[in-house]
Design a protein around this motif. Structure first.
Motif, PDB file in Angstrom:
ATOM      1  N   ALA A 180      54.888  40.776  26.210  1.00 54.64           N
ATOM      2  CA  ALA A 180      54.359  41.137  27.528  1.00 54.64           C
ATOM      3  C   ALA A 180      55.323  40.735  28.637  1.00 54.64           C
ATOM      4  O   ALA A 180      55.524  41.484  29.612  1.00 54.64           O
ATOM      5  N   GLU A 181      55.939  39.551  28.514  1.00 58.04           N
ATOM      6  CA  GLU A 181      56.869  39.090  29.544  1.00 58.04           C
ATOM      7  C   GLU A 181      58.104  39.979  29.630  1.00 58.04           C
ATOM      8  O   GLU A 181      58.671  40.155  30.710  1.00 58.04           O
ATOM      9  N   ASP A 182      58.517  40.551  28.507  1.00 57.26           N
ATOM     10  CA  ASP A 182      59.665  41.470  28.528  1.00 57.26           C
ATOM     11  C   ASP A 182      59.296  42.784  29.207  1.00 57.26           C
ATOM     12  O   ASP A 182      60.118  43.378  29.918  1.00 57.26           O
ATOM     13  N   LEU A 183      58.086  43.254  29.006  1.00 56.97           N
ATOM     14  CA  LEU A 183      57.645  44.476  29.688  1.00 56.97           C
ATOM     15  C   LEU A 183      57.574  44.252  31.196  1.00 56.97           C
ATOM     16  O   LEU A 183      57.947  45.128  31.983  1.00 56.97           O
ATOM     17  N   ILE A 184      57.103  43.085  31.586  1.00 62.51           N
ATOM     18  CA  ILE A 184      57.063  42.756  33.014  1.00 62.51           C
ATOM     19  C   ILE A 184      58.474  42.598  33.560  1.00 62.51           C
ATOM     20  O   ILE A 184      58.803  43.105  34.644  1.00 62.51           O
ATOM     21  N   GLY A 185      59.340  41.897  32.815  1.00 60.97           N
ATOM     22  CA  GLY A 185      60.720  41.686  33.257  1.00 60.97           C
ATOM     23  C   GLY A 185      61.510  42.967  33.376  1.00 60.97           C
ATOM     24  O   GLY A 185      62.424  43.071  34.198  1.00 60.97           O
ATOM     25  N   ALA A 186      61.173  43.969  32.558  1.00 64.46           N
ATOM     26  CA  ALA A 186      61.885  45.256  32.591  1.00 64.46           C
ATOM     27  C   ALA A 186      61.303  46.205  33.630  1.00 64.46           C
ATOM     28  O   ALA A 186      61.776  47.336  33.762  1.00 64.46           O
ATOM     29  N   GLY A 187      60.273  45.773  34.359  1.00 62.39           N
ATOM     30  CA  GLY A 187      59.687  46.616  35.393  1.00 62.39           C
ATOM     31  C   GLY A 187      58.736  47.654  34.866  1.00 62.39           C
ATOM     32  O   GLY A 187      58.354  48.577  35.594  1.00 62.39           O
ATOM     33  N   LEU A 188      58.315  47.530  33.603  1.00 62.69           N
ATOM     34  CA  LEU A 188      57.385  48.497  33.010  1.00 62.69           C
ATOM     35  C   LEU A 188      55.933  48.127  33.268  1.00 62.69           C
ATOM     36  O   LEU A 188      55.046  48.981  33.162  1.00 62.69           O
ATOM     37  N   ALA A 189      55.689  46.873  33.583  1.00 67.51           N
ATOM     38  CA  ALA A 189      54.329  46.418  33.842  1.00 67.51           C
ATOM     39  C   ALA A 189      54.368  45.381  34.952  1.00 67.51           C
ATOM     40  O   ALA A 189      55.414  44.782  35.240  1.00 67.51           O
ATOM     41  N   SER A 190      53.222  45.189  35.580  1.00 73.12           N
ATOM     42  CA  SER A 190      53.102  44.207  36.660  1.00 73.12           C
ATOM     43  C   SER A 190      51.881  43.339  36.398  1.00 73.12           C
ATOM     44  O   SER A 190      50.880  43.797  35.822  1.00 73.12           O
ATOM     45  N   ARG A 191      51.968  42.101  36.837  1.00 69.03           N
ATOM     46  CA  ARG A 191      50.844  41.192  36.691  1.00 69.03           C
ATOM     47  C   ARG A 191      50.138  41.083  38.037  1.00 69.03           C
ATOM     48  O   ARG A 191      50.774  40.839  39.057  1.00 69.03           O
ATOM     49  N   PRO A 192      48.822  41.285  38.074  1.00 70.62           N
ATOM     50  CA  PRO A 192      48.107  41.220  39.356  1.00 70.62           C
ATOM     51  C   PRO A 192      48.124  39.808  39.933  1.00 70.62           C
ATOM     52  O   PRO A 192      48.319  38.823  39.218  1.00 70.62           O
ATOM     53  N   ASP A 193      47.928  39.733  41.243  1.00 69.88           N
ATOM     54  CA  ASP A 193      47.977  38.444  41.937  1.00 69.88           C
ATOM     55  C   ASP A 193      46.890  37.488  41.467  1.00 69.88           C
ATOM     56  O   ASP A 193      47.055  36.269  41.547  1.00 69.88           O
ATOM     57  N   ASP A 194      45.793  38.038  40.983  1.00 72.02           N
ATOM     58  CA  ASP A 194      44.700  37.159  40.566  1.00 72.02           C
ATOM     59  C   ASP A 194      44.879  36.614  39.158  1.00 72.02           C
ATOM     60  O   ASP A 194      43.995  35.923  38.622  1.00 72.02           O
ATOM     61  N   GLY A 195      46.032  36.937  38.542  1.00 72.26           N
ATOM     62  CA  GLY A 195      46.300  36.411  37.209  1.00 72.26           C
ATOM     63  C   GLY A 195      45.651  37.181  36.093  1.00 72.26           C
ATOM     64  O   GLY A 195      45.633  36.715  34.944  1.00 72.26           O
ATOM     65  N   GLY A 196      45.124  38.361  36.369  1.00 72.90           N
ATOM     66  CA  GLY A 196      44.477  39.166  35.338  1.00 72.90           C
ATOM     67  C   GLY A 196      45.475  39.776  34.379  1.00 72.90           C
ATOM     68  O   GLY A 196      46.678  39.474  34.387  1.00 72.90           O
ATOM     69  N   ALA A 197      44.995  40.682  33.543  1.00 75.35           N
ATOM     70  CA  ALA A 197      45.836  41.326  32.538  1.00 75.35           C
ATOM     71  C   ALA A 197      46.870  42.234  33.207  1.00 75.35           C
ATOM     72  O   ALA A 197      46.574  42.916  34.192  1.00 75.35           O
ATOM     73  N   PRO A 198      48.106  42.264  32.677  1.00 77.92           N
ATOM     74  CA  PRO A 198      49.138  43.145  33.245  1.00 77.92           C
ATOM     75  C   PRO A 198      48.724  44.609  33.163  1.00 77.92           C
ATOM     76  O   PRO A 198      47.970  45.016  32.272  1.00 77.92           O
ATOM     77  N   TYR A 199      49.227  45.411  34.094  1.00 74.30           N
ATOM     78  CA  TYR A 199      48.928  46.846  34.128  1.00 74.30           C
ATOM     79  C   TYR A 199      50.235  47.629  34.239  1.00 74.30           C
ATOM     80  O   TYR A 199      51.267  47.097  34.652  1.00 74.30           O
ATOM     81  N   ASP A 200      50.175  48.908  33.870  1.00 75.63           N
ATOM     82  CA  ASP A 200      51.383  49.750  33.845  1.00 75.63           C
ATOM     83  C   ASP A 200      51.926  49.986  35.252  1.00 75.63           C
ATOM     84  O   ASP A 200      51.163  50.261  36.189  1.00 75.63           O
TER      85      ASP A 200
END
Length: 649
Positions: A180-200
Motif C-alpha cells: 500500500a505504501e508503494d502505491l501511495i508513494g507512486a502517486g497511484l493512491a492517496s490516504r485521506p486526512d482522517d487516516g482512513g483507507a487509501p483511495y485511488d
C-alpha cells in the motif's frame, strides 16, 4: 560516496557525449551526421587511421569497432583522463552546472524504493489496460473510437481506463502483492486526512501512461469522462519518480524517430501527440499540462536542434508561444533554436489532421517561423510606429531582448536580422507593386504605398547636394545602377542592405531590385510609371555626379562594376563602424577598469573601415597610417572620458 537516485540520469541528460568526446578526437566529416548525433572518428584508445570509433549522441554511448571499447561520457572521462569514478562525476557536474550532492548514507535505500515504485506503476499500466476492455470501460472505448483511435493505437500508447469505484485500483494491485505504501508513494493512491483507507488517485478517467527516455513508467495522465469533473486532465502528483517539469509525453519513441531525421514537433496535449504519430509524424512530444520548462527545453534540444512548437492559433496559443520565446532566449546557442508553427485559430493538430489531412499539417510545419520572427512579431504586431519616440521604444525593447542571448556571435546575428526587419517595416514599398518576399510583408504594415517625391524632398539636403559621405556614396551607387541595369543582379544582396535616409531613394532601391529592365531607357520608363521620374532625374543633376566618368561618355560596364564593388565596400564598412561604436559605447556601462577588449574592438572596426576606403591600412613597415592612428587615438580619448564620467557618478 553514494549518489542520490536520479543524479546520474540528470547529469547524462544535461551533457552531450559528443561535446565530451569531441575534446579528444577529430570527427570524420564524411561518415558523421551531426544533425542525427551520429558521429565517427579514429579511436582515441588505440592507434588507427580509419574512423571506427562511433558515438551515438542521443543514446549517450560510444563504441569502437576496432578495440571494442564502449561506455558513456563518465567512463570516457575516466579512461582518457585517468580519473576515478567520483573524480569524473565531479568534473562533468561542474561542466553541466550541477551541484555535487552531499553525502547521502540512505542512497541505497532510496534506490531500492524507486525500484519498488517503478514496479507499482508498471503493474498499474496492466490494470488500467485491462479495465478499458471491461463493461465499465464501454463509455471510454466509445469516446476513443469517436476520436479516431483504433485498436493498434490504443495498444501502442498503452491507453487504459480507471474505473469510477473508490478503491478499484488499490484493491486489485494490493491483491497482486504491491504494498500500500508503494502505491501511495507512486502517486497511484492517496490516504485521506482522517487516516482512513487509501483511495485511488485516478477514478473514471481515460489513462495515458507517461514513460521516461529509458522506457520506465514514471506517472500517468488522466482525462475525465464526467463533464462536471473538477479537472478535465489530471497528472500524477510529484513523486520520487515523477517530476512533470522534467518529463515529456512520448519521449523515448520521439527521440528515436528524431534520430532518423523526422522533425521534432512539440504539441500541447496527449491527444495531439497521438494524432500526429498516427498521421506519420512520429517525433512528437508534449509537456505535461504545464508551460514548457527550462528542463523540458533542454530535453528537446537533446533530441533535435530545431524543435517545432505547434500551437493553436488562438490568443492562448500565441501567449504560450511568446512565453516560450522569453524562456528560450537566455538558453540559445549556435545551432540550437526553436521554430513556431501557429495553426489556424480554433484548431489543434488533432483537429487539423482530421479536417485537412497530413499534407496540410506538413505544409504548415515546413513553413514554421524561426524564433527571431516570433520575437519581432511580438514587439510589432498591432502597433503603429508613426513617431520617433515609438520607434526608439521599439529599438530599446529589441536591444533588451537580444542582450539576454549569451553567445556573442549569435547575439550579433539576431541584431542583424532584426535590423533587416526594422528597415523593411519603415521603408515604403514601391508604388504599384506588392510586397517582396521576406521584406514587404512587415513593411506593408507601416506604409500603404510609396509616396511621390514632394517639394520638401527636392529642397532638402539630398536635393541641394549638402550630403554626408554615406549619402553621397548612395547617390553614386543608385546613379550607376540606373545607367547599368544589367549589374543589378550582381549587386542585389548589397543593394538590399542599403538604407537611404530619404523615402524617395528607398523607393528607388525597391524598384531597382524588382526591375526587369534590360537597359537604362527601359528603367527610366519604369521610373516614370512608378512615380519616381523626378527622383531618377535628380540623380543626373547632382554636381558630384555630373563629372563622374562612368556616368558620362561612352558606357564602360567593367569600370562601373569596379566602381560599385569599391563603393559598396566603403558603405558597408562605414555602417559597420558606426554600429560597432554604438554597441561598444553602450558596453561601457559594464566595462571593468583597465579592460582593453573594447579598445581592440574599436581599433579593429576603424582599420576595417580604412582598408575599405583606401585598400590598405597597414604600411610596409607594419605601422598604421596617420589618419587611422588619429581616429584610434580619438577613440581612446573618448573611452577614457566615458570611463571617468562613469566613475565620477
Amino acid at each position: 560516496m553514494s549518489l542520490p537516485p536520479g543524479f546520474l540520469d540528470e547529469l547524462r541528460n544535461r551533457l552531450s557525449i559528443t561535446q565530451v568526446v569531441g575534446r579528444k578526437v577529430i570527427w570524420d566529416s564524411r561518415k558523421s551526421n551531426q544533425a542525427k548525433g551520429d558521429m565517427w572518428a579514429p579511436c582515441p584508445f588505440h592507434q588507427e587511421k580509419s574512423a571506427s570509433f562511433h558515438v551515438d549522441d542521443r543514446k549517450g554511448f560510444y563504441y569502437c569497432f576496432g578495440c571494442h571499447a564502449k561506455g558513456d561520457a563518465i567512463s570516457f572521462v575516466q579512461n582518457t583522463e585517468n580519473m576515478g569514478f567520483m573524480e569524473a562525476i565531479e568534473l562533468l557536474a561542474r561542466e553541466a552546472g550541477m551541484q555535487m550532492p552531499a553525502r547521502d548514507p540512505q542512497a541505497a535505500q532510496k534506490a531500492d524504493q524507486n525500484q519498488r515504485l517503478a514496479a507499482a506503476t508498471e503493474a498499474a499500466v496492466g490494470f488500467f489496460k485491462l479495465q478499458l476492455q471491461t463493461a465499465a470501460g464501454a463509455a471510454a472505448r466509445a469516446y476513443l473510437e469517436k476520436r479516431g483511435l483504433d485498436a493498434a493505437t490504443l495498444t501502442r500508447f498503452e491507453i487504459g481506463f480507471a474505473p469510477p469505484a473508490r478503491q478499484a485500483g488499490f484493491g486489485a494491485l494490493t491483491a497482486k502483492g504491491i504494498a500500500a505504501e508503494d502505491l501511495i508513494g507512486a502517486g497511484l493512491a492517496s490516504r485521506p486526512d482522517d487516516g482512513g483507507a487509501p483511495y485511488d488517485a485516478f477514478r473514471d478517467r481515460i489513462i495515458f501512461p507517461i514513460r521516461d527516455a529509458r522506457g520506465r513508467c514514471i506517472g500517468f495522465g488522466g482525462r475525465a469522462m464526467a463533464a462536471d469533473a473538477r479537472a478535465k486532465y489530471l497528472n500524477s502528483r510529484e513523486t520520487p519518480l515523477f517530476d512533470k517539469g522534467r518529463a515529456l509525453y512520448n519521449h523515448g519513441p520521439a527521440r528515436e524517430a528524431a534520430g532518423k531525421g523526422q522533425p521534432l514537433i512539440v504539441a500541447e496535449g496527449y491527444m495531439d501527440v497521438i494524432a500526429l504519430v498516427k498521421a506519420g509524424f512520429e517525433a512528437a512530444v508534449a509537456p505535461l499540462g504545464t508551460a514548457v520548462t527550462e528542463d523540458q527545453l533542454r530535453l528537446m534540444w537533446r533530441m533535435a536542434d530545431e524543435p517545432i512548437i505547434a500551437l493553436d492559433g488562438d490568443k492562448a496559443g500565441i501567449r504560450a508561444a511568446m512565453r516560450l520565446v522569453d524562456l528560450a532566449l537566455p538558453l540559445l546557442e549556435p545551432g540550437k533554436t526553436l521554430r513556431f508553427c501557429i495553426l489556424p485559430e480554433g484548431q489543434d493538430p488533432d483537429d487539423l489532421l482530421k479536417a485537412r489531412g497530413a499534407e496540410a499539417m506538413r505544409a504548415l510545419l515546413e513553413g514554421a517561423e524561426p524564433l527571431v520572427r516570433m520575437l519581432w512579431r511580438r514587439e510589432t504586431e498591432g502597433q503603429i510606429f508613426d513617431s520617433p519616440e515609438r520607434r526608439a521604444a521599439l529599438d530599446q525593447r529589441l536591444r533588451k531582448c537580444i542582450a539576454r542571448i549569451p553567445d556573442q556571435g549569435l547575439r550579433r546575428h539576431y541584431g542583424e536580422a532584426l535590423a533587416d526587419l526594422r528597415r523593411a517595416l519603415f521603408r515604403p514599398p514601391q508604388q504599384g507593386q506588392g510586397p517582396r518576399q521576406g521584406r514587404g510583408d512587415w513593411r506593408a504594415r507601416g506604409f500603404a504605398e510609396a509616396q511621390t517625391p514632394l517639394a520638401e524632398t527636392r529642397n532638402s539636403a539630398l536635393g541641394s547636394g549638402t550630403l554626408g559621405a554615406d549619402d553621397l556614396r548612395i547617390t553614386l551607387i543608385l546613379a550607376t545602377l540606373c545607367r547599368y541595369p544589367a549589374l543589378i543582379a550582381t549587386f542585389e544582396d548589397d543593394l538590399e542592405r542599403l538604407d537611404p535616409a530619404q523615402p524617395a531613394y528607398g523607393a528607388l532601391v525597391d524598384l531597382l531590385i524588382a526591375t526587369r529592365a534590360s537597359d537604362a531607357e527601359a528603367l527610366a520608363a519604369e521610373c516614370g510609371q512608378s512615380g519616381l521620374s523626378e527622383t531618377h532625374e535628380s540623380l543626373r543633376s547632382m554636381p558630384h555626379l555630373r563629372i563622374t566618368p562612368i556616368l558620362i561618355g561612352p558606357p564602360d560596364p567593367e569600370k562601373a562594376r569596379a566602381c560599385l564593388t569599391e563603393e559598396f565596400a566603403k558603405y558597408h564598412a562605414s555602417r559597420a563602424l558606426a554600429a560597432e561604436m554604438t554597441e561598444a559605447l553602450e558596453d561601457l556601462e559594464n566595462m571593468a577598469e583597465g579592460d582593453s577588449r573594447l579598445v581592440r574592438r574599436l581599433n579593429h572596426a576603424v582599420q576595417t573601415r580604412h582598408r575599405a576606403g583606401r585598400g590598405a591600412t597597414v604600411q610596409a613597415s607594419g605601422t598604421v597610417s596617420e589618419d587611422t592612428a588619429a581616429l584610434s587615438k580619438g577613440l581612446h580619448a573618448l573611452i577614457e572620458a566615458r570611463v571617468w564620467e562613469k566613475k565620477s557618478r
